[in-house]
Design an enzyme around this catalytic site. Structure first.
Site, PDB file in Angstrom:
ATOM      1  N   ARG A  79      18.202  80.096  56.549  1.00  0.00           N
ATOM      2  CA  ARG A  79      16.697  79.529  57.043  1.00  0.00           C
ATOM      3  C   ARG A  79      16.940  78.557  57.926  1.00  0.00           C
ATOM      4  O   ARG A  79      17.677  77.543  57.612  1.00  0.00           O
ATOM      5  CB  ARG A  79      15.916  79.074  55.766  1.00  0.00           C
ATOM      6  CG  ARG A  79      14.494  78.459  56.222  1.00  0.00           C
ATOM      7  CD  ARG A  79      13.623  79.657  56.929  1.00  0.00           C
ATOM      8  NE  ARG A  79      12.282  78.825  57.000  1.00  0.00           N
ATOM      9  CZ  ARG A  79      11.864  77.977  58.073  1.00  0.00           C
ATOM     10  NH1 ARG A  79      12.676  77.606  58.917  1.00  0.00           N
ATOM     11  NH2 ARG A  79      10.526  77.602  58.133  1.00  0.00           N
ATOM     12  N   GLU A  87       4.081  83.299  61.308  1.00  0.00           N
ATOM     13  CA  GLU A  87       4.145  84.409  60.821  1.00  0.00           C
ATOM     14  C   GLU A  87       4.115  85.872  61.257  1.00  0.00           C
ATOM     15  O   GLU A  87       3.380  86.052  62.222  1.00  0.00           O
ATOM     16  CB  GLU A  87       3.230  84.415  59.322  1.00  0.00           C
ATOM     17  CG  GLU A  87       3.603  83.298  58.330  1.00  0.00           C
ATOM     18  CD  GLU A  87       4.746  83.622  57.460  1.00  0.00           C
ATOM     19  OE1 GLU A  87       5.269  84.509  57.493  1.00  0.00           O
ATOM     20  OE2 GLU A  87       5.301  82.368  56.946  1.00  0.00           O
ATOM     21  N   ARG A 146      18.487  80.083  49.854  1.00  0.00           N
ATOM     22  CA  ARG A 146      18.818  80.243  51.250  1.00  0.00           C
ATOM     23  C   ARG A 146      19.748  79.259  51.817  1.00  0.00           C
ATOM     24  O   ARG A 146      19.185  77.883  51.425  1.00  0.00           O
ATOM     25  CB  ARG A 146      17.680  80.701  51.996  1.00  0.00           C
ATOM     26  CG  ARG A 146      16.719  81.988  51.628  1.00  0.00           C
ATOM     27  CD  ARG A 146      15.681  82.257  52.612  1.00  0.00           C
ATOM     28  NE  ARG A 146      14.690  81.371  52.541  1.00  0.00           N
ATOM     29  CZ  ARG A 146      13.633  81.634  53.341  1.00  0.00           C
ATOM     30  NH1 ARG A 146      13.175  82.567  53.978  1.00  0.00           N
ATOM     31  NH2 ARG A 146      12.435  80.730  53.176  1.00  0.00           N
TER      32      ARG A 146
END
Length: 322
Positions: A79, A87, A146
């Site tokens: 990330r 999005e 992540r």
């Protein structure tokens, strides 16, 4: 090809996947990670090219999330620190992006900006060897496990590029680059570039609205990263079917103001909810992608007109952008 504005319009005509979930990655404490301490001198005054580990990018999920193979062969999801792109798989919340209206137009504009950010990331990062740099203030992993990192590619800090190009907002969190990233977002907002064009004209990113009964949406990304003539697939026109009926695009054409024309092959269908992207350069056609095969750029960054014509020669729509 001059300006750096991504021009996008939703146009309705009679015949017309786990990405930016940045808010969930609250930084956790550092984990033990072996690094190979590589460092490359930056080629720009704004990019930090230091990296802690060199990795191979195997998938670009969206504008701010990638999957990589580490030096030991382990696969990780990364990330990108400090940035949040709109999005593409879920819905957008306009009030997260300062000045973007909480309207249908605002959300639609952010959706297209999310696709533009994803395309930008794919162009810069797909199948590349890149560096990752971690941030002691943020920690190496987020809440979902992540990796949290700055991505270094071609001597530039890609996270910062997303902000300066208007493809992302600054994601407010504890990190060393906070002041520089906040300033980069502010500059992009003031210029109205990228997604920040959604904050003007009621959420539309340029051009004039034209509506009819059904639902083909058209958008254009005219300014490819770098030299447009050297990055022909960085510019494209995208059609989307927001209606309830499939469109048979066989024999339909897309042309610019100078008369450059692309003709869709027989059997080209745009089903409800589907998107079809026409890239200027070369590639392998798929159900969702077409390649014009041009040797030079088509869409003028400073303004152009897209004309879509049906197989029987009728003008389906025209769209002029600035």
């Amino acid at each position: 090809m001059a300006s750096s504005t991504v021009s996008t319009l939703i146009v309705c005509v009679l015949i017309v996947l786990a990405g930016c979930v940045g808010s969930g990655d609250i930084a956790a404490g550092p984990t033990s990670t072996t690094t190979d301490s590589t460092a490359t001198q930056s080629t720009t005054s704004t990019a930090s090219a230091e990296s802690d580990v060199t990795v191979e990018v195997v998938d670009v999920v969206d504008g701010d999330t990638i999957k990589v193979v580490m030096p030991d062969g382990a696969r990780e999801t990364v990330r990108l620190l400090g940035v949040d792109t709109p999005e593409v798989y879920g819905s957008n919340t306009p009030d997260e992006f300062e000045g973007v209206p909480d309207t249908e137009d605002g959300r639609a504009c952010l959706r297209d900006a999310g696709y533009a950010a994803s395309d930008f990331a794919k162009e810069r990062l797909s199948n590349r060897t890149v560096g990752l740099r971690f941030d002691e203030k943020a920690g190496e992993r987020g809440y979902y496990g992540r990796l949290l990192a700055y991505v270094v590619v071609d001597g530039s800090e890609f996270n910062y590029e997303l902000l300066t190009e208007g493809h992302a907002r600054f994601y407010d969190s504890s990190l060393e680059e906070r002041a520089r990233y906040e300033a980069a977002e502010l500059d992009a907002r003031e210029q109205g570039v990228g997604l920040w064009a959604c904050a003007t004209e009621g959420g539309a990113s340029g051009g004039s609205d034209a509506t009819t009964a059904k639902g083909l949406s058209v958008s254009v990304v005219a300014d490819a990263p770098g030299n447009d003539n050297e990055n022909l697939n960085g510019e494209y026109v995208r059609l989307q079917n927001d209606g309830d009926t499939a469109f048979d695009l066989s024999g339909w054409t897309v042309s610019d103001a100078a008369g450059a024309t692309y003709t869709f092959a027989d059997g080209t269908t745009l089903n409800p909810g589907d998107r079809l992207t026409l890239y200027t350069g070369s590639g392998t056609d798929t159900a969702t992608e077409r390649y014009w095969g041009r040797s030079g750029a088509v869409w003028n960054n400073g303004g152009d007109t897209i004309t879509i014509t049906t197989s029987d020669g009728q003008t389906a729509l025209t769209y002029s952008y600035d």
